[in-house]
Enzyme design. Sequence first.
Site, short mmCIF file in Angstrom:
data_model
loop_
_atom_site.label_atom_id
_atom_site.label_comp_id
_atom_site.label_asym_id
_atom_site.label_seq_id
_atom_site.Cartn_x
_atom_site.Cartn_y
_atom_site.Cartn_z
N SER A 127 -11.22 7.57 -10.95
CA SER A 127 -10.49 8.73 -10.41
C SER A 127 -11.26 10.02 -10.65
CB SER A 127 -9.14 8.87 -11.10
OG SER A 127 -8.38 7.72 -10.95
N HIS A 148 -11.51 4.62 -4.05
CA HIS A 148 -10.46 5.01 -4.99
C HIS A 148 -9.07 4.56 -4.53
CE1 HIS A 148 -7.87 8.32 -6.92
NE2 HIS A 148 -8.22 7.49 -7.87
N GLU A 160 -9.19 6.25 -0.95
CA GLU A 160 -10.11 7.36 -0.68
C GLU A 160 -11.55 6.87 -0.84
OE1 GLU A 160 -7.53 11.25 -2.10
OE2 GLU A 160 -8.62 10.17 -3.64
N ASN A 199 -5.01 13.68 -5.31
CA ASN A 199 -4.73 14.19 -6.66
C ASN A 199 -4.92 15.71 -6.75
OD1 ASN A 199 -3.97 11.71 -7.62
ND2 ASN A 199 -5.96 11.24 -8.53
#
Length: 296
Positions: A127, A148, A160, A199
Amino acid sequence: MKAENLKTIVVIGAGAMGRQIAMNTALNGRGQGYRVILCDTYNAALETSEKWVIGYLDSRVEKGRLTRAEANLTSSNLILSEDVQWAAAQADFIIEAVVEDLEVKRRLFETISKLCRPDTILSTNSSNIVSSKLADVTTNPDRLLNVHYFNPALVMNLVELVKGPHTSDEAVETARQFAINTGKTPIVINKEIAGFIANRINAAVVHEALSLLEQGIASAADIDIACEKGLNYPMGPFRLMDLTGIDVNYLVRVDRYAESGDPFDAPNPLVIEKYRKGEFGKKTGKGWYDYSDGRK
Ligand SMILES: NC(=O)c1ccc[n+]([C@@H]2O[C@H](COP(=O)([O-])OP(=O)(O)OC[C@H]3O[C@@H](n4cnc5c(N)ncnc54)[C@H](O)[C@@H]3O)[C@@H](O)[C@H]2O)c1
């Protein structure tokens, strides 16, 4: 390596993420004939994963979501192994999901990139660690990128794909097709950026929610209600922080601030206070909400 030639998918790290990514690939990629090897250097992680695989497939069959034949096929396509080097040598596509430690990941990519074929796609599910931090130790870094997934990887649809300056268009395209072939919705992030997209957007929402609370504009519960009922969020930012852990929010912010020096990235004073009191959310029984009476 083109997507149509992918056969053996290796997932390294049988923790919370790795085992779900491996299961998702075996389950939703069974029409593609994918063979999945899930490996971990820690035998206990493989034993836990083996029990989890059986339990998960059984529960899908019991709920009528999978036939017994489909469950058996999925399980026979999902191999668990302690031998990371053997697995790497078989791989067409590798997804690394080991502990979030740059040195561990660098050692691993240095080893596996020499053992696998020169065109095997190499990806990290990290991440926070962008693939360019692994590129100098990886042979042929043109096939290296971040892939991801979100937690829980079997449920969350988004993947992602983060392109580093070293990543070829072909590697991105293969990863994109692979994600689609395994039931996911991929997006391509053209430049590396801390936190990627989802995020980062979530961090901006959390930042604003904390600022509103800090100014006394509304209570945490009412800010959550605004997001849930006014914006259709499945869960407001405070409820979500209680679930993922206020300690996680604090530690990620400390790291990000140390790297960027940008005050936006620093932990909010209210989060620092919760962290110091050990009020991390559901796991400690108290966070923004009180769970001590067993309330959800
Ligand atoms: N947990 C999340 O919510 C989440 C979400 C998205 C991405 N990620 C990323 O996924 C990765 C894994 O996270 P996790 O939560 O599953 O971690 P975890 O700690 O649950 O599992 C990591 C596993 O890696 C194994 N391992 C460690 N070193 C190894 C090595 N050299 N070779 C093989 N196996 C090794 C450990 O034995 C352990 O089983 C991290 O990079 C993290 O940033 C996590």
